[in-house]
Write an enzyme that holds these catalytic residues in place. Structure first.
Site, PDB file in Angstrom:
ATOM      1  N   ASP A  91       0.834  -1.222   0.000  1.00 36.98           N
ATOM      2  CA  ASP A  91       0.000   0.000   0.000  1.00 36.98           C
ATOM      3  C   ASP A  91       0.861   1.261   0.000  1.00 36.98           C
ATOM      4  O   ASP A  91       0.493   2.275  -0.584  1.00 36.98           O
ATOM      5  CB  ASP A  91      -0.895   0.042   1.253  1.00 36.98           C
ATOM      6  CG  ASP A  91      -1.996  -1.005   1.228  1.00 36.98           C
ATOM      7  OD1 ASP A  91      -2.180  -1.643   0.179  1.00 36.98           O
ATOM      8  OD2 ASP A  91      -2.668  -1.184   2.264  1.00 36.98           O
ATOM      9  N   LYS A 176      -9.944  17.097  -6.957  1.00 41.19           N
ATOM     10  CA  LYS A 176      -8.870  17.602  -7.834  1.00 41.19           C
ATOM     11  C   LYS A 176      -7.854  18.459  -7.067  1.00 41.19           C
ATOM     12  O   LYS A 176      -6.930  19.001  -7.659  1.00 41.19           O
ATOM     13  CB  LYS A 176      -9.476  18.423  -8.975  1.00 41.19           C
ATOM     14  CG  LYS A 176     -10.334  17.602  -9.930  1.00 41.19           C
ATOM     15  CD  LYS A 176      -9.501  17.160 -11.126  1.00 41.19           C
ATOM     16  CE  LYS A 176     -10.198  16.175 -12.021  1.00 41.19           C
ATOM     17  NZ  LYS A 176     -11.255  16.729 -12.828  1.00 41.19           N
ATOM     18  N   THR A 364     -14.811   0.371   4.978  1.00 40.60           N
ATOM     19  CA  THR A 364     -15.643  -0.582   5.736  1.00 40.60           C
ATOM     20  C   THR A 364     -16.529  -1.377   4.766  1.00 40.60           C
ATOM     21  O   THR A 364     -16.747  -0.970   3.627  1.00 40.60           O
ATOM     22  CB  THR A 364     -16.563   0.150   6.738  1.00 40.60           C
ATOM     23  OG1 THR A 364     -17.512   0.920   5.987  1.00 40.60           O
ATOM     24  CG2 THR A 364     -15.780   1.060   7.670  1.00 40.60           C
ATOM     25  N   GLN A 366     -19.632  -1.612   4.855  1.00 43.24           N
ATOM     26  CA  GLN A 366     -20.797  -0.804   4.444  1.00 43.24           C
ATOM     27  C   GLN A 366     -20.407   0.033   3.216  1.00 43.24           C
ATOM     28  O   GLN A 366     -21.157   0.111   2.240  1.00 43.24           O
ATOM     29  CB  GLN A 366     -21.239   0.132   5.589  1.00 43.24           C
ATOM     30  CG  GLN A 366     -21.943  -0.550   6.753  1.00 43.24           C
ATOM     31  CD  GLN A 366     -20.997  -1.368   7.630  1.00 43.24           C
ATOM     32  OE1 GLN A 366     -19.821  -1.053   7.775  1.00 43.24           O
ATOM     33  NE2 GLN A 366     -21.522  -2.438   8.206  1.00 43.24           N
TER      34      GLN A 366
HETATM   35  C1  LIG Z   1      -6.066  -1.512  12.531  1.00 43.17           C
HETATM   36  C2  LIG Z   1      -6.345  -0.502  11.476  1.00 43.17           C
HETATM   37  C3  LIG Z   1      -5.407  -0.292  10.475  1.00 43.17           C
HETATM   38  C4  LIG Z   1      -5.593   0.733   9.544  1.00 43.17           C
HETATM   39  N1  LIG Z   1      -4.597   1.021   8.642  1.00 43.17           N
HETATM   40  C5  LIG Z   1      -4.702   2.159   7.884  1.00 43.17           C
HETATM   41  C6  LIG Z   1      -3.612   2.576   7.060  1.00 43.17           C
HETATM   42  O1  LIG Z   1      -2.567   1.926   6.988  1.00 43.17           O
HETATM   43  N2  LIG Z   1      -3.748   3.735   6.365  1.00 43.17           N
HETATM   44  C7  LIG Z   1      -4.887   4.475   6.399  1.00 43.17           C
HETATM   45  O2  LIG Z   1      -4.942   5.515   5.744  1.00 43.17           O
HETATM   46  N3  LIG Z   1      -5.950   4.081   7.157  1.00 43.17           N
HETATM   47  C8  LIG Z   1      -5.879   2.942   7.896  1.00 43.17           C
HETATM   48  N4  LIG Z   1      -6.943   2.539   8.679  1.00 43.17           N
HETATM   49  C9  LIG Z   1      -8.171   3.334   8.662  1.00 43.17           C
HETATM   50  C10 LIG Z   1      -9.381   2.589   8.091  1.00 43.17           C
HETATM   51  O3  LIG Z   1      -9.303   2.515   6.706  1.00 43.17           O
HETATM   52  C11 LIG Z   1     -10.626   3.318   8.617  1.00 43.17           C
HETATM   53  O4  LIG Z   1     -10.737   2.971   9.988  1.00 43.17           O
HETATM   54  C12 LIG Z   1     -11.883   2.931   7.881  1.00 43.17           C
HETATM   55  O5  LIG Z   1     -11.860   3.452   6.579  1.00 43.17           O
HETATM   56  C13 LIG Z   1     -13.140   3.440   8.596  1.00 43.17           C
HETATM   57  O6  LIG Z   1     -13.036   4.767   9.013  1.00 43.17           O
HETATM   58  P1  LIG Z   1     -13.410   5.139  10.523  1.00 43.17           P
HETATM   59  O7  LIG Z   1     -12.688   4.197  11.408  1.00 43.17           O
HETATM   60  O8  LIG Z   1     -13.190   6.586  10.711  1.00 43.17           O
HETATM   61  O9  LIG Z   1     -14.957   4.813  10.652  1.00 43.17           O
HETATM   62  P2  LIG Z   1     -16.184   5.773  10.239  1.00 43.17           P
HETATM   63  O10 LIG Z   1     -15.993   6.273   8.858  1.00 43.17           O
HETATM   64  O11 LIG Z   1     -16.409   6.756  11.320  1.00 43.17           O
HETATM   65  O12 LIG Z   1     -17.386   4.732  10.233  1.00 43.17           O
HETATM   66  C14 LIG Z   1     -18.097   4.342  11.407  1.00 43.17           C
HETATM   67  C15 LIG Z   1     -19.282   3.466  10.972  1.00 43.17           C
HETATM   68  O13 LIG Z   1     -20.171   4.227  10.118  1.00 43.17           O
HETATM   69  C16 LIG Z   1     -20.348   3.546   8.884  1.00 43.17           C
HETATM   70  N5  LIG Z   1     -20.464   4.536   7.809  1.00 43.17           N
HETATM   71  C17 LIG Z   1     -19.743   5.689   7.643  1.00 43.17           C
HETATM   72  N6  LIG Z   1     -20.145   6.326   6.545  1.00 43.17           N
HETATM   73  C18 LIG Z   1     -21.108   5.569   5.978  1.00 43.17           C
HETATM   74  C19 LIG Z   1     -21.939   5.693   4.807  1.00 43.17           C
HETATM   75  N7  LIG Z   1     -21.840   6.736   3.970  1.00 43.17           N
HETATM   76  N8  LIG Z   1     -22.846   4.719   4.536  1.00 43.17           N
HETATM   77  C20 LIG Z   1     -22.969   3.652   5.398  1.00 43.17           C
HETATM   78  N9  LIG Z   1     -22.222   3.494   6.521  1.00 43.17           N
HETATM   79  C21 LIG Z   1     -21.315   4.411   6.787  1.00 43.17           C
HETATM   80  C22 LIG Z   1     -19.080   2.693   8.720  1.00 43.17           C
HETATM   81  O14 LIG Z   1     -19.294   1.619   7.839  1.00 43.17           O
HETATM   82  C23 LIG Z   1     -18.831   2.256  10.152  1.00 43.17           C
HETATM   83  O15 LIG Z   1     -19.660   1.165  10.451  1.00 43.17           O
HETATM   84  C24 LIG Z   1      -6.787   1.496   9.577  1.00 43.17           C
HETATM   85  C25 LIG Z   1      -7.762   1.221  10.539  1.00 43.17           C
HETATM   86  C26 LIG Z   1      -7.544   0.246  11.487  1.00 43.17           C
HETATM   87  C27 LIG Z   1      -8.599   0.014  12.535  1.00 43.17           C
END
Ligand SMILES: Cc1cc2nc3c(=O)[nH]c(=O)nc-3n(C[C@H](O)[C@H](O)[C@H](O)COP(=O)(O)OP(=O)(O)OC[C@H]3O[C@@H](n4cnc5c(N)ncnc54)[C@H](O)[C@@H]3O)c2cc1C
Length: 379
Positions: A91, A176, A364, A366
């Site tokens: 990545d 952009k 996620t 979702q």
């Molecule tokens: C152990 C770990 C490793 C990771 N590694 C990296 C990495 O290397 N680099 C990096 O950049 N990121 C990384 N991440 C971040 C990861 O990609 C995010 O945690 C993930 O994209 C979800 O964002 P959030 O945790 O802020 O949850 P949120 O976006 O706050 O979501 C919370 C809940 O709401 C739901 N939700 C939110 N928006 C919507 C929607 N529009 N429709 C339906 N449901 C929705 C979600 O599905 C979830 O159930 C990592 C995360 C973890 C936990």
């Protein structure tokens, strides 16, 4: 479904042997102690598989996506955290490889086959699923950029030698206006917060990163200003195929453990493998894992064939199907093994904790369904 060349078979055999004879032995310990396995990084590097996707001209083995997914799967069968190190490495490397800055490729790519670690940094405390709302900003100042902001949860974050970092140079332009940079460890203004204490994947590191007037030379910009979001989305797509492979490997590892246990565990005078209740559970586990595997290989093949129209949906579907499968299969593996499955003497409880993360990261499940639905209804 997939025909491998003799060379690809040989690489996969080497990885399988390494996984069974070395990585498996470390899995429980790195999980319990939440310890980053530097010895495994060295092992990967010595065997040429730290960054398998790296083209040969940069010192890599030039694996295609299908082979890389199979490598991840083999390692995840015994230790999903160790597979995650390879995923984070890819990545972090791919944004540079996919970018248009040749000097940057020459500067950093060779190091990734020689033990240097990479990370991919997009997520922020306020910007997860809504990644375009990120607050990190880069301002041009002469021959360099000044970057302010923070990132969280970054896999390999505090151990990475080079971080592919996403920022806004022009936030009003949204998609952009995003620009990506390759940031070196030790850059002035870069600091690290806590490494997270996690439920699962405890052998990998997830860090907070802070940028306080961090200086990044212009030559470290990955591609043009404004090309960052497209680069990020392309890297995220590939990563979804990788995490799908990790999920398939985890599910298979749990099945292997449950089958072996069911043959040995005697209750009511016969092995529990003779009970139809157990047989049906395992039949479902194997069938759903095989289906997830085929979907994942298909996504990887689309990536190799550069079938851009199919890639987005295929990678999203593979990711949510495979990780939901891994969650169910690992939970059922604990059930097959009864009370022993719940104990840390056996690996399936760890596999169940590890599986949960795959439903969350790289978008996620979702969001993966949302992406899939958008593609289904696209005119
Ligand atoms: C152990 C770990 C490793 C990771 N590694 C990296 C990495 O290397 N680099 C990096 O950049 N990121 C990384 N991440 C971040 C990861 O990609 C995010 O945690 C993930 O994209 C979800 O964002 P959030 O945790 O802020 O949850 P949120 O976006 O706050 O979501 C919370 C809940 O709401 C739901 N939700 C939110 N928006 C919507 C929607 N529009 N429709 C339906 N449901 C929705 C979600 O599905 C979830 O159930 C990592 C995360 C973890 C936990």
């Amino acid at each position: 479904m997939i025909a491998l060349t003799d060379e690809q078979k040989m690489i996969l055999d080497t990885v399988r042997e390494m996984a069974r004879e070395k990585i498996k032995l470390r899995a429980a310990e790195i999980d319990e102690e939440q310890k980053f396995p530097w010895d495994t990084v060295k092992l990967y590097s010595e065997n040429g598989v730290l960054t398998p996707l790296l083209p040969e001209k940069y010192g890599g083995i030039g694996a295609d996506y299908v082979l890389f997914c199979m490598i991840i799967e083999e390692i995840a069968k015994v230790c999903a955290s160790s597979a995650l190190i390879l995923i984070a490495q890819a990545d972090g490397m791919l944004p540079i490889l996919m970018g248009t800055n040749q000097a940057l490729k020459d500067k950093y790519l060779p190091g990734f086959s020689q033990g240097k670690l990479a990370a991919f940094a997009a997520t922020e405390p306020g910007a997860g699923s809504d990644i375009l709302s990120m607050k990190t900003r880069a301002r041009k100042d002469g021959d360099h950029y000044v970057i302010n902001g923070e990132k969280c949860f970054i896999t390999n974050g505090s151990v990475a030698d080079v971080i592919s970092l996403y920022t806004y140079t022009d936030p009003d332009r949204k998609f952009k206006g995003m620009t990506a940079f390759a940031v070196e460890k030790g850059s002035a203004g870069l600091s690290y917060g806590k490494n997270e204490n996690k439920m699962g994947m405890r052998g990998s590191i997830n860090s907070e990163l802070f940028f306080d007037d961090m200086i990044v030379p212009e030559e470290n910009r990955i591609g043009e200003e404004g090309a960052g979001a497209a680069n990020m989305m392309a890297a995220l797509n590939t990563s979804r195929a990788f995490t799908a492979s990790q999920a398939v490997g985890l599910a298979q590892g749990a099945i292997d453990e449950a089958v072996s246990y069911a043959k040995q565990r005697v209750q009511f005078g016969k092995p529990i493998a003779d009970l139809q209740a157990i047989q049906f559970m395992l039949a479902d586990m194997v069938a759903s894992t095989e289906a997830a595997r085929l979907l994942t290989y298909q996504a990887a093949r689309y990536l190799d064939e550069k079938k851009h129209r199919q890639v987005l949906q295929a990678c999203a579907m593979a990711k949510f199907v495979a990780s939901d499968t891994a969650m169910k299969v690992t939970t059922d593996a604990v059930q097959v093994m009864g009370g022993y499955g719940y104990m840390k003497d056996f690996p399936v409880e760890r596999m169940m904790r590890d599986a949960k993360l795959i439903q969350i990261y790289t978008g996620t499940n979702q969001i993966m369904r949302l992406v899939t639905a958008r593609e289904i209804f696209r005119a």
